[in-house]
Scaffold this motif. Structure first.
Motif, PDB file in Angstrom:
ATOM      1  N   MET A   1       0.847  -1.176   0.000  1.00 41.45           N
ATOM      2  CA  MET A   1       0.000   0.000   0.000  1.00 41.45           C
ATOM      3  C   MET A   1       0.891   1.237   0.000  1.00 41.45           C
ATOM      4  O   MET A   1       1.875   1.285   0.717  1.00 41.45           O
ATOM      5  CB  MET A   1      -0.902  -0.030   1.236  1.00 41.45           C
ATOM      6  N   ALA A   2       0.548   2.234  -0.796  1.00 38.52           N
ATOM      7  CA  ALA A   2       1.352   3.434  -0.932  1.00 38.52           C
ATOM      8  C   ALA A   2       1.396   4.214   0.378  1.00 38.52           C
ATOM      9  O   ALA A   2       0.424   4.273   1.114  1.00 38.52           O
ATOM     10  CB  ALA A   2       0.789   4.308  -2.043  1.00 38.52           C
ATOM     11  N   GLY A   3       2.552   4.822   0.650  1.00 38.81           N
ATOM     12  CA  GLY A   3       2.730   5.639   1.838  1.00 38.81           C
ATOM     13  C   GLY A   3       2.889   7.105   1.482  1.00 38.81           C
ATOM     14  O   GLY A   3       2.830   7.487   0.304  1.00 38.81           O
ATOM     15  N   LEU A   4       3.126   7.934   2.490  1.00 35.00           N
ATOM     16  CA  LEU A   4       3.229   9.371   2.275  1.00 35.00           C
ATOM     17  C   LEU A   4       4.292   9.739   1.253  1.00 35.00           C
ATOM     18  O   LEU A   4       4.123  10.701   0.504  1.00 35.00           O
ATOM     19  CB  LEU A   4       3.510  10.086   3.596  1.00 35.00           C
ATOM     20  N   ASP A   5       5.384   9.005   1.198  1.00 31.94           N
ATOM     21  CA  ASP A   5       6.455   9.327   0.256  1.00 31.94           C
ATOM     22  C   ASP A   5       6.101   8.943  -1.183  1.00 31.94           C
ATOM     23  O   ASP A   5       6.826   9.295  -2.109  1.00 31.94           O
ATOM     24  CB  ASP A   5       7.753   8.646   0.675  1.00 31.94           C
ATOM     25  N   ASP A   6       4.999   8.230  -1.353  1.00 30.75           N
ATOM     26  CA  ASP A   6       4.573   7.792  -2.690  1.00 30.75           C
ATOM     27  C   ASP A   6       3.553   8.727  -3.320  1.00 30.75           C
ATOM     28  O   ASP A   6       3.040   8.440  -4.400  1.00 30.75           O
ATOM     29  CB  ASP A   6       3.968   6.383  -2.606  1.00 30.75           C
ATOM     30  N   ARG A   7       3.266   9.831  -2.695  1.00 33.69           N
ATOM     31  CA  ARG A   7       2.245  10.744  -3.208  1.00 33.69           C
ATOM     32  C   ARG A   7       2.624  11.280  -4.582  1.00 33.69           C
ATOM     33  O   ARG A   7       3.799  11.432  -4.897  1.00 33.69           O
ATOM     34  CB  ARG A   7       2.050  11.919  -2.261  1.00 33.69           C
ATOM     35  N   VAL A   8       1.592  11.561  -5.358  1.00 28.75           N
ATOM     36  CA  VAL A   8       1.768  12.148  -6.693  1.00 28.75           C
ATOM     37  C   VAL A   8       1.003  13.468  -6.712  1.00 28.75           C
ATOM     38  O   VAL A   8       0.025  13.641  -5.984  1.00 28.75           O
ATOM     39  CB  VAL A   8       1.272  11.201  -7.802  1.00 28.75           C
TER      40      VAL A   8
ATOM     41  N   LEU B   1      -2.880  16.229   5.587  1.00 30.08           N
ATOM     42  CA  LEU B   1      -4.208  16.233   4.986  1.00 30.08           C
ATOM     43  C   LEU B   1      -4.295  17.010   3.678  1.00 30.08           C
ATOM     44  O   LEU B   1      -5.230  16.823   2.909  1.00 30.08           O
ATOM     45  CB  LEU B   1      -5.217  16.824   5.972  1.00 30.08           C
ATOM     46  N   MET B   2      -3.332  17.853   3.420  1.00 33.78           N
ATOM     47  CA  MET B   2      -3.437  18.788   2.294  1.00 33.78           C
ATOM     48  C   MET B   2      -3.093  18.136   0.955  1.00 33.78           C
ATOM     49  O   MET B   2      -1.997  17.602   0.779  1.00 33.78           O
ATOM     50  CB  MET B   2      -2.549  19.998   2.532  1.00 33.78           C
ATOM     51  N   THR B   3      -4.033  18.217   0.017  1.00 29.70           N
ATOM     52  CA  THR B   3      -3.789  17.665  -1.314  1.00 29.70           C
ATOM     53  C   THR B   3      -2.697  18.431  -2.051  1.00 29.70           C
ATOM     54  O   THR B   3      -2.134  17.913  -3.014  1.00 29.70           O
ATOM     55  CB  THR B   3      -5.081  17.659  -2.155  1.00 29.70           C
ATOM     56  N   GLU B   4      -2.373  19.622  -1.590  1.00 28.85           N
ATOM     57  CA  GLU B   4      -1.278  20.384  -2.179  1.00 28.85           C
ATOM     58  C   GLU B   4       0.050  19.630  -2.064  1.00 28.85           C
ATOM     59  O   GLU B   4       0.987  19.889  -2.811  1.00 28.85           O
ATOM     60  CB  GLU B   4      -1.146  21.759  -1.515  1.00 28.85           C
ATOM     61  N   HIS B   5       0.116  18.695  -1.135  1.00 22.81           N
ATOM     62  CA  HIS B   5       1.316  17.875  -0.944  1.00 22.81           C
ATOM     63  C   HIS B   5       1.200  16.546  -1.682  1.00 22.81           C
ATOM     64  O   HIS B   5       1.999  15.642  -1.471  1.00 22.81           O
ATOM     65  CB  HIS B   5       1.580  17.655   0.544  1.00 22.81           C
ATOM     66  N   GLY B   6       0.190  16.425  -2.534  1.00 26.40           N
ATOM     67  CA  GLY B   6      -0.003  15.229  -3.342  1.00 26.40           C
ATOM     68  C   GLY B   6      -1.023  14.278  -2.748  1.00 26.40           C
ATOM     69  O   GLY B   6      -1.478  14.434  -1.620  1.00 26.40           O
ATOM     70  N   VAL B   7      -1.395  13.289  -3.563  1.00 26.39           N
ATOM     71  CA  VAL B   7      -2.345  12.258  -3.153  1.00 26.39           C
ATOM     72  C   VAL B   7      -1.726  10.894  -3.431  1.00 26.39           C
ATOM     73  O   VAL B   7      -0.808  10.763  -4.236  1.00 26.39           O
ATOM     74  CB  VAL B   7      -3.698  12.399  -3.893  1.00 26.39           C
ATOM     75  N   LEU B   8      -2.244   9.898  -2.778  1.00 22.73           N
ATOM     76  CA  LEU B   8      -1.741   8.542  -2.974  1.00 22.73           C
ATOM     77  C   LEU B   8      -2.268   7.988  -4.295  1.00 22.73           C
ATOM     78  O   LEU B   8      -3.464   8.096  -4.581  1.00 22.73           O
ATOM     79  CB  LEU B   8      -2.162   7.646  -1.809  1.00 22.73           C
ATOM     80  N   PRO B   9      -1.404   7.386  -5.092  1.00 21.17           N
ATOM     81  CA  PRO B   9      -1.814   6.881  -6.420  1.00 21.17           C
ATOM     82  C   PRO B   9      -2.431   5.491  -6.334  1.00 21.17           C
ATOM     83  O   PRO B   9      -1.894   4.511  -6.833  1.00 21.17           O
ATOM     84  CB  PRO B   9      -0.484   6.858  -7.183  1.00 21.17           C
TER      85      PRO B   9
END
Length: 167
Positions: free
Chosen positions: A1-8, A139-147
């Motif tokens: 499962m993707a983690g915080l470092d995997d955000r796009v 929580l902020m989508t400005e920092h990306g979302v999980l793919p």
């Protein structure tokens, strides 16, 4: 499962245009409109819970009343509000049992200008996230979302539904 470092990155401008100009995404989802699908977790006839389509944290869940209401205080009787909060609590406990977060954030967001339908976010913070990346940052989508893939949503949804079915 993707983690915080995997955000796009997320196209925030397109998202804002959509939520400010199209039909309520929650009502569209509840009516089964194509393109409005989410992973169902819970439905008691008055409230539903589903995995958020743009998760910033694994297991990010929305809990909503079925009835379209726009003010988290004025649009509920005390009994209706407490009933919704009981569902938020139940769903948050199930998400927590599955994901074992360090902390679970519970908050109601939205705006009369977009995403007006009252909804509560259940956002499980995984253990070990550095302090500077917790709270609003997490929580902020400005920092990306999980793919996430549809399969990942379905697998996590099944695990959470199983806990909800026994609790």
């Amino acid at each position: 499962m993707a983690g915080l470092d995997d955000r796009v990155p997320m196209d925030l401008a397109a998202y804002e245009r959509r939520v400010r100009s199209e039909r309520c995404f929650i009502c569209a989802f509840l009516d089964g409109e194509p393109g409005s699908e989410h992973e169902w977790l819970y439905d008691d006839g008055a409230h539903v819970a589903f995995l958020g389509r743009y998760p910033t944290l694994a297991g990010h869940t929305l809990v909503v009343p079925r009835r379209h209401v726009e003010d988290v205080v004025r649009d509920f009787t005390p009994e209706e509000y407490l009933s919704l909060q009981a569902v938020v609590h139940r769903v948050a406990r199930a998400v927590g049992e599955v994901l074992r977060p360090e902390r679970t954030y519970l908050l109601s967001l939205g705006s009369m200008q977009g995403n007006a339908h009252v909804h509560w976010h259940v956002a499980p913070l995984p253990p070990g996230v550095p302090y500077e990346r917790q709270q609003f940052h997490a929580l902020m989508t400005e920092h990306g979302v999980l793919p996430w893939t549809p399969q990942q949503f379905a697998e996590l949804g099944a695990r959470i539904r199983a806990v909800l079915a026994h609790g």
